[in-house]
Design an enzyme around this catalytic site. Structure first.
Site, short mmCIF file in Angstrom:
data_model
loop_
_atom_site.label_atom_id
_atom_site.label_comp_id
_atom_site.label_asym_id
_atom_site.label_seq_id
_atom_site.Cartn_x
_atom_site.Cartn_y
_atom_site.Cartn_z
N ASP A 170 0.87 -1.19 0.00
CA ASP A 170 0.00 0.00 0.00
C ASP A 170 0.90 1.23 0.00
O ASP A 170 1.17 1.82 1.05
CB ASP A 170 -0.92 -0.03 1.23
CG ASP A 170 -1.93 -1.17 1.13
OD1 ASP A 170 -2.42 -1.44 0.02
OD2 ASP A 170 -2.21 -1.81 2.16
N LYS A 189 0.92 -7.90 -2.88
CA LYS A 189 -0.39 -7.41 -3.31
C LYS A 189 -0.25 -5.97 -3.81
O LYS A 189 0.20 -5.09 -3.08
CB LYS A 189 -1.40 -7.45 -2.15
CG LYS A 189 -2.80 -7.02 -2.56
CD LYS A 189 -3.82 -7.34 -1.49
CE LYS A 189 -3.92 -6.33 -0.39
NZ LYS A 189 -4.48 -5.03 -0.80
N PHE A 220 -12.51 -5.86 -9.48
CA PHE A 220 -13.33 -5.47 -10.64
C PHE A 220 -14.82 -5.64 -10.35
O PHE A 220 -15.24 -6.62 -9.71
CB PHE A 220 -12.96 -6.31 -11.87
CG PHE A 220 -11.55 -6.11 -12.35
CD1 PHE A 220 -10.98 -4.85 -12.42
CD2 PHE A 220 -10.79 -7.20 -12.74
CE1 PHE A 220 -9.68 -4.67 -12.88
CE2 PHE A 220 -9.49 -7.04 -13.20
CZ PHE A 220 -8.94 -5.77 -13.26
N ASP A 280 -18.09 -4.57 -12.86
CA ASP A 280 -18.57 -3.84 -14.04
C ASP A 280 -19.39 -4.80 -14.88
O ASP A 280 -19.63 -5.94 -14.45
CB ASP A 280 -17.34 -3.31 -14.83
CG ASP A 280 -17.63 -2.01 -15.57
OD1 ASP A 280 -18.71 -1.92 -16.19
OD2 ASP A 280 -16.79 -1.10 -15.52
N ILE A 281 -19.81 -4.40 -16.05
CA ILE A 281 -20.56 -5.34 -16.89
C ILE A 281 -19.62 -6.47 -17.33
O ILE A 281 -18.40 -6.27 -17.41
CB ILE A 281 -21.20 -4.63 -18.12
CG1 ILE A 281 -20.14 -3.96 -18.97
CG2 ILE A 281 -22.27 -3.64 -17.68
CD1 ILE A 281 -20.66 -3.46 -20.32
N PRO A 282 -20.18 -7.65 -17.58
CA PRO A 282 -19.33 -8.80 -17.90
C PRO A 282 -18.32 -8.54 -19.02
O PRO A 282 -17.16 -8.94 -18.92
CB PRO A 282 -20.34 -9.89 -18.30
CG PRO A 282 -21.57 -9.55 -17.49
CD PRO A 282 -21.60 -8.05 -17.46
N THR A 318 -16.79 -5.85 -19.90
CA THR A 318 -15.67 -5.03 -19.44
C THR A 318 -14.78 -5.83 -18.49
O THR A 318 -13.54 -5.75 -18.55
CB THR A 318 -16.21 -3.76 -18.74
OG1 THR A 318 -17.03 -3.08 -19.68
CG2 THR A 318 -15.09 -2.85 -18.28
N THR A 337 -15.49 -5.69 4.43
CA THR A 337 -15.57 -5.79 5.89
C THR A 337 -15.88 -4.45 6.54
O THR A 337 -16.18 -4.38 7.72
CB THR A 337 -14.27 -6.36 6.47
OG1 THR A 337 -13.19 -5.69 5.85
CG2 THR A 337 -14.16 -7.85 6.23
N GLY A 339 0.03 -6.18 5.78
CA GLY A 339 0.69 -4.96 5.32
C GLY A 339 1.61 -4.39 6.38
O GLY A 339 2.76 -4.81 6.53
O1 C5P Z 1 -1.62 -2.95 6.75
P1 C5P Z 1 -2.67 -4.01 6.83
O2 C5P Z 1 -2.13 -5.36 7.28
O3 C5P Z 1 -3.89 -3.59 7.61
O4 C5P Z 1 -3.11 -4.21 5.30
C1 C5P Z 1 -4.12 -5.09 4.93
C2 C5P Z 1 -4.36 -5.03 3.46
O5 C5P Z 1 -5.49 -5.86 3.18
C3 C5P Z 1 -4.69 -3.66 2.90
O6 C5P Z 1 -4.18 -3.60 1.58
C4 C5P Z 1 -6.18 -3.61 2.89
O7 C5P Z 1 -6.72 -2.80 1.87
C5 C5P Z 1 -6.52 -5.09 2.61
N1 C5P Z 1 -7.83 -5.50 3.09
C6 C5P Z 1 -8.24 -5.37 4.40
N2 C5P Z 1 -9.47 -5.79 4.79
C7 C5P Z 1 -10.30 -6.31 3.90
C8 C5P Z 1 -9.92 -6.47 2.58
C9 C5P Z 1 -8.64 -6.04 2.19
O8 C5P Z 1 -7.49 -4.92 5.23
N3 C5P Z 1 -11.47 -6.74 4.30
#
Ligand code: C5P
Length: 253
Positions: A15, A37, A67, A69-71, A73, A129, A219
Site C-alpha cells: 500500500d 499485493k 473489478f 462492471d458489466i461482464p 468489461t 468488511t 501490510g
Molecule cells: O496494513 P494491513 O495489514 O492492515 O493491510 C491489509 C491489506 O489488506 C490492505 O491492503 C487492505 O486494503 C486489505 N484489506 C483489508 N481488509 C479487507 C480487505 C482487504 O485490510 N477486508
C-alpha cells in the site's frame, strides 16, 4: 504435491504511493514472503508498472483491483491482468454470476498467449468488511453479514472462481460451506506483538491458519517494521506452528 512452505502463505500488501516505494519494500522481502499485493493506490498512480516489474523479477503478484462492471468489461480487464502474469486477481461477487464467469473467460483466453506457467487464479470479494448490518440493509442485501458472505462465496464457487478474500471471522463459515479446495485469502492479520492499526476484526497468523485460511494478507506489521524480513520470518514461524498441529490438519482433512 508437497505442502506449501509457511513463508509462501504470506502476501504482503504494497500500500504505497509509487512503484519505487513498492520495489524498495519488495526487495527487502525477496525470499521471505510468497506474494505481493498491488492495489488501487499504486495502480492508480502508476498503472501496471509495479506488477509488471515484480512479475519480471520472478515474484508472484496479487492484483487487488476488485473489478465490478458489466461482464464484457470485466472479461477484458481480467484478460489484461492475466496477460501481466499476476498469480491472483479479484472481482466483487455482487457483480453477479455472469460477471464472475466473464472474468474466468478473460483469464482463460490468455492460455497459450503468455509465457507464464501458472494460471492466474480469480478470487471474489464477498462483502467489504467495512460494511456493518445497517450498511448492508441500506444497499439492499438481506440477511446478516455472515449469511450474505456465505451466499456470495457459494455463488463465486458455482461460477467457477478459485476462492474468496475473507476476514478472519468469516473463515470457518466459508470453509464449511465451500469445502477444502476453495482458496481463502485473509487480511486483518496481526501477530500477537503488533499494533492493530485501524483493523478491527483481527486474528493472529496462527489462529487464521488454524481456522482454514490458505494465504494471509499482511501490510503494516511487515512493511512498517524496522526489519521487514525479520518481521516476515517471525510471522512465518507462527504459521509453521499452526500448520504443524493436529488441529489444523483435522480442519482440512
Ligand atoms: O496494513 P494491513 O495489514 O492492515 O493491510 C491489509 C491489506 O489488506 C490492505 O491492503 C487492505 O486494503 C486489505 N484489506 C483489508 N481488509 C479487507 C480487505 C482487504 O485490510 N477486508
Amino acid at each position: 504435491m508437497a505442502a506449501m512452505p509457511a513463508w509462501e502463505k504470506i502476501i504482503v500488501a504494497l500500500d504505497v504511493p509509487s512503484a519505487e516505494a513498492g520495489l524498495c519494500v519488495a526487495q527487502k522481502l525477496h525470499g521471505h514472503v510468497g506474494m505481493f499485493k498491488v492495489g488501487s493506490e499504486v495502480f492508480t498512480a502508476e498503472g501496471p508498472v509495479l506488477a509488471r516489474y515484480l512479475v519480471a523479477t520472478g515474484e508472484r503478484v496479487f492484483l487487488d483491483l476488485k473489478f465490478h462492471d458489466i461482464p464484457n468489461t470485466v472479461r477484458a480487464a481480467a484478460r489484461q491482468a492475466a496477460m501481466l502474469g499476476v498469480s491472483l486477481l479479484n472481482v466483487h461477487a455482487s457483480g453477479g454470476r455472469k460477471m464472475m464467469e466473464a472474468a474466468l473467460e478473460g483469464v482463460r483466453s490468455t492460455q497459450g498467449a503468455r509465457a507464464v506457467a501458472a494460471p492466474t487464479r480469480v478470487l471474489a470479494v464477498t462483502v467489504l468488511t467495512s460494511l456493518g448490518p445497517e450498511d448492508l440493509a441500506e444497499v439492499g442485501f438481506q440477511g446478516s453479514p455472515e449469511e450474505v458472505v456465505v451466499r456470495l462465496a457459494r455463488l463465486a464457487q458455482k461460477a467457477g472462481l478459485d476462492g474468496v478474500v475473507a476476514s478472519p471471522r468469516e473463515i470457518t463459515a466459508i470453509r464449511r460451506a465451500c469445502g477444502p479446495n476453495f482458496l481463502i485469502v485473509t487480511p486483518g492479520v496481526r501477530p500477537v506483538t503488533a499494533a492493530s492499526d485501524d483493523q478491527t476484526r483481527i486474528a493472529t497468523p496462527e489462529s487464521a491458519i488454524r481456522a482454514g485460511a490458505d494465504y494471509l494478507v499482511i501490510g503494516r506489521p511487515i512493511t512498517g517494521a524496522s526489519d521487514p524480513a525479520a518481521a516476515a520470518d517471525a510471522i512465518a514461524a507462527e504459521i509453521e506452528k499452526a500448520l504443524a498441529t493436529p488441529a489444523s490438519q483435522a480442519q482440512r482433512s
